[in-house]
Design a protein around this motif. Structure first.
Motif, PDB file in Angstrom:
ATOM      1  N   TYR A 178       0.833  -1.202   0.000  1.00 25.24           N
ATOM      2  CA  TYR A 178       0.000   0.000   0.000  1.00 25.24           C
ATOM      3  C   TYR A 178       0.871   1.257   0.000  1.00 25.24           C
ATOM      4  O   TYR A 178       0.541   2.261  -0.640  1.00 25.24           O
ATOM      5  N   GLU A 181       2.037   2.009  -3.361  1.00 21.62           N
ATOM      6  CA  GLU A 181       0.961   2.554  -4.191  1.00 21.62           C
ATOM      7  C   GLU A 181       0.656   4.018  -3.863  1.00 21.62           C
ATOM      8  O   GLU A 181      -0.135   4.654  -4.568  1.00 21.62           O
ATOM      9  N   TYR A 183      -0.266   5.136  -0.565  1.00 24.22           N
ATOM     10  CA  TYR A 183      -1.090   5.283   0.635  1.00 24.22           C
ATOM     11  C   TYR A 183      -0.156   5.396   1.834  1.00 24.22           C
ATOM     12  O   TYR A 183       0.131   4.410   2.519  1.00 24.22           O
ATOM     13  N   THR A 184       0.313   6.608   2.062  1.00 25.29           N
ATOM     14  CA  THR A 184       1.413   6.811   3.015  1.00 25.29           C
ATOM     15  C   THR A 184       0.969   7.388   4.349  1.00 25.29           C
ATOM     16  O   THR A 184       1.760   7.987   5.064  1.00 25.29           O
ATOM     17  N   TRP A 185      -0.303   7.221   4.689  1.00 29.49           N
ATOM     18  CA  TRP A 185      -0.798   7.519   6.036  1.00 29.49           C
ATOM     19  C   TRP A 185      -1.480   6.264   6.573  1.00 29.49           C
ATOM     20  O   TRP A 185      -2.175   5.569   5.829  1.00 29.49           O
ATOM     21  N   LEU A 268     -11.488   0.512   1.328  1.00 30.18           N
ATOM     22  CA  LEU A 268     -10.276   0.880   2.055  1.00 30.18           C
ATOM     23  C   LEU A 268      -9.192  -0.185   1.910  1.00 30.18           C
ATOM     24  O   LEU A 268      -9.479  -1.373   1.781  1.00 30.18           O
ATOM     25  N   ARG A 269      -7.941   0.262   1.939  1.00 31.85           N
ATOM     26  CA  ARG A 269      -6.789  -0.644   1.929  1.00 31.85           C
ATOM     27  C   ARG A 269      -6.423  -0.961   3.371  1.00 31.85           C
ATOM     28  O   ARG A 269      -6.206  -0.038   4.175  1.00 31.85           O
ATOM     29  N   TYR A 280      -4.735   1.970   5.443  1.00 29.50           N
ATOM     30  CA  TYR A 280      -3.823   2.888   4.769  1.00 29.50           C
ATOM     31  C   TYR A 280      -4.601   3.831   3.848  1.00 29.50           C
ATOM     32  O   TYR A 280      -5.421   3.395   3.037  1.00 29.50           O
ATOM     33  N   VAL A 281      -4.337   5.117   4.023  1.00 27.43           N
ATOM     34  CA  VAL A 281      -5.026   6.158   3.264  1.00 27.43           C
ATOM     35  C   VAL A 281      -3.983   7.128   2.706  1.00 27.43           C
ATOM     36  O   VAL A 281      -2.782   6.987   2.956  1.00 27.43           O
ATOM     37  N   LYS A 282      -4.474   8.156   1.962  1.00 24.43           N
ATOM     38  CA  LYS A 282      -3.547   9.054   1.279  1.00 24.43           C
ATOM     39  C   LYS A 282      -3.357  10.399   1.970  1.00 24.43           C
ATOM     40  O   LYS A 282      -2.516  11.196   1.546  1.00 24.43           O
ATOM     41  N   SER A 283      -4.148  10.653   3.015  1.00 22.08           N
ATOM     42  CA  SER A 283      -3.990  11.928   3.707  1.00 22.08           C
ATOM     43  C   SER A 283      -4.331  11.785   5.177  1.00 22.08           C
ATOM     44  O   SER A 283      -5.064  10.875   5.584  1.00 22.08           O
ATOM     45  N   GLY A 287      -7.518   9.904   7.115  1.00 21.33           N
ATOM     46  CA  GLY A 287      -7.255   8.958   8.192  1.00 21.33           C
ATOM     47  C   GLY A 287      -8.050   9.260   9.445  1.00 21.33           C
ATOM     48  O   GLY A 287      -8.605   8.358  10.076  1.00 21.33           O
TER      49      GLY A 287
END
Length: 467
Positions: A178, A181, A183-185, A268-269, A280-283, A287
């Motif tokens: 993730y 990809e 998804y760094t939060w 959701l991942r 894991y989300v993008k912001s 989150g």
């Protein structure tokens, strides 16, 4: 004759066969499947076993019950409240197996309380374990052998805990994918005392959706409510599924599979290993919204509480997951907590005041290092493993120095290890302590890495690993 009548007659005949087996009082070893028991097994083509109202017949079938006994004996483990060890199990079942199977088939079996023990957690506090009796472990294992193959196929692909052919490494690798990809939060959710707080009614309602056999439903609830024995005092259990029994992981996966489905429905991942779940989300904003929403959903749907003090929305490299963390370059690394715990254990094993021989210290250290390497060797930061190897070797040199005690003995040992007379004398006469001398040329030339490996010290960083 109608199909319904044929099915009813078949069920009666099969139950009579099993009851006959139970009352014969056969004394064959529980480790060996009895001859001629194939006909007692339910035909798997009739219907799915977990949707059948005759699951108990499958559970008590000789082949399945024998397999459960073998598994419990192989796993060993501490005795429960009755004090019976697994080594005593075979002889006990030779005399009582018929009665136990009869009670299971009639729905009258009552599980015994579990023995409560506490083990310290690495991050403080204690984890409560419940140790069932050896007989109850066999029964739970027999249930598991029947239910697990059917239930496991329905669980989420993002669930990795206590499942065949899946591991914590798979969960960590999934989380890492993730990050790659973008998804760094991470929404790091901690379910407060999950195994101690599971609501029995909620859990049993989920079991009842998959199990029709009322005897089995009663038995599973009996395991949940059997109570605990703490220092000789009995206490009832109104909630929770005790960690320590073979059935507990399957029941926890069943309950939390509902969480998995909710996460999937939201797109959701996530990766979940037992009650450790990371989303894991993008912001950061997304989150926080997810954490609040899931906190409310878990409380309402599963009656589970999210520990707000331990849960957080943060960067993955600032959190840990199953003992691992990630670097800013999305590489797997070992968490700070795991490194601290590792060093504490090695310090204890190589304590210079132990008084044990170097060979014994190496033997105990070897067992720990091999197991640790098998798990944490999955990291992608070999420099950490290299530094640990150097630190361990230095501690062993320091241990040897302390063990040699006197200047004369130290001179003699250094000479035996090939050190020249002048250097051996100079080093042996040093007034510095063992930790200082562990870096001396004499000790580094005598107790080299190759020498320590030959003594049995395994390398954490294998030679072929690139640093």
């Amino acid at each position: 004759m109608s199909d319904k009548q044929q099915k009813t007659d078949s069920l009666k005949t099969e139950q009579q066969q099993l009851m006959a087996f139970a009352t014969e009082g056969r004394s064959e070893s529980p480790m060996t499947a009895a001859e001629g028991t194939v006909s007692l097994e339910v035909d798997s083509n009739l219907e799915s076993p977990t949707s059948s109202d005759r699951l108990m017949e499958r559970i008590c079938g000789p082949l399945n019950f024998n397999a459960a006994i073998e598994k419990v004996i192989a796993n060993d483990g501490a005795p429960g409240v009755d004090g019976m060890t697994v080594q005593q199990l075979g002889k006990y079942l030779q005399h009582h197996r018929a009665r136990i199977i009869g009670e299971l088939l009639s729905g009258t079996y009552r599980p015994q309380p579990v023995k409560r023990v506490e083990i310290p957690k690495p991050d403080g506090g204690v984890r409560q374990l419940g140790i069932p009796t050896a007989v109850d472990r066999v029964i739970q294992q027999a249930i598991l052998l029947v239910l697990s193959p059917e239930w496991d196929e329905t669980f989420s692909e993002n669930s990795f805990g206590f499942r065949p052919s899946r591991s914590a490494h798979d969960a960590v690798a999934k989380a890492q994918s993730y990050l790659v990809e973008g998804y760094t939060w991470v929404v790091d959710m901690d379910l407060e005392k999950f195994f101690d707080r599971v609501n029995h009614d909620v859990l049993m309602s989920r079991v009842a959706r998959r199990v029709e056999d009322k005897r089995l439903l009663k038995l599973i609830r009996g395991f949940l409510t059997s109570g605990v024995l703490i220092d000789g005092l009995f206490s009832g259990t109104r909630e929770g599924t005790p960690q320590g029994g073979p059935l507990s992981p399957l029941l926890s996966n069943l309950l939390l599979d509902e969480l998995d489905r909710e996460l999937e429905a939201r797109g959701l991942r996530f990766a979940r290993y037992a009650d450790d779940c990371n989303v894991y989300v993008k912001s950061e904003r997304a989150g926080k919204r997810v954490l609040q929403s899931l906190t409310n959903w878990l409380a309402k749907q599963l009656r589970l509480t999210v520990n707000q003090n331990k849960s957080a929305v943060d960067r993955p490299w600032k959190r840990k997951f199953l003992g691992f963390t990630f670097t800013t370059r999305r590489k797997r690394s070992i968490s700070k907590q795991a490194r601290k715990k590792f060093k504490a254990r090695v310090r204890k094993l190589t304590n210079r005041n132990r008084g044990s021989s170097l060979q014994r210290v190496v033997s105990e250290l070897r067992s720990y290092l091999i197991g640790w390497r098998g798990y944490y060797g999955f990291c992608e930061t070999p420099s950490v493993l290299r530094d640990f190897d150097s630190w361990i070797h230095r501690r062993l040199r320091s241990y040897a120095w302390k063990q040699w005690k006197t200047g004369r003995r130290r001179f003699k040992e250094l000479r035996k290890l090939g050190i020249g007379k002048d250097l051996a004398a100079q080093t042996a006469g040093s007034r510095k302590g063992g930790w200082h001398n562990s870096r001396s040329p004499a000790l580094n030339m005598s107790l080299t890495r190759a020498t320590l490996i030959e003594l049995g010290v395994p390398l954490l960083l294998k030679p072929e690993t690139k640093v």
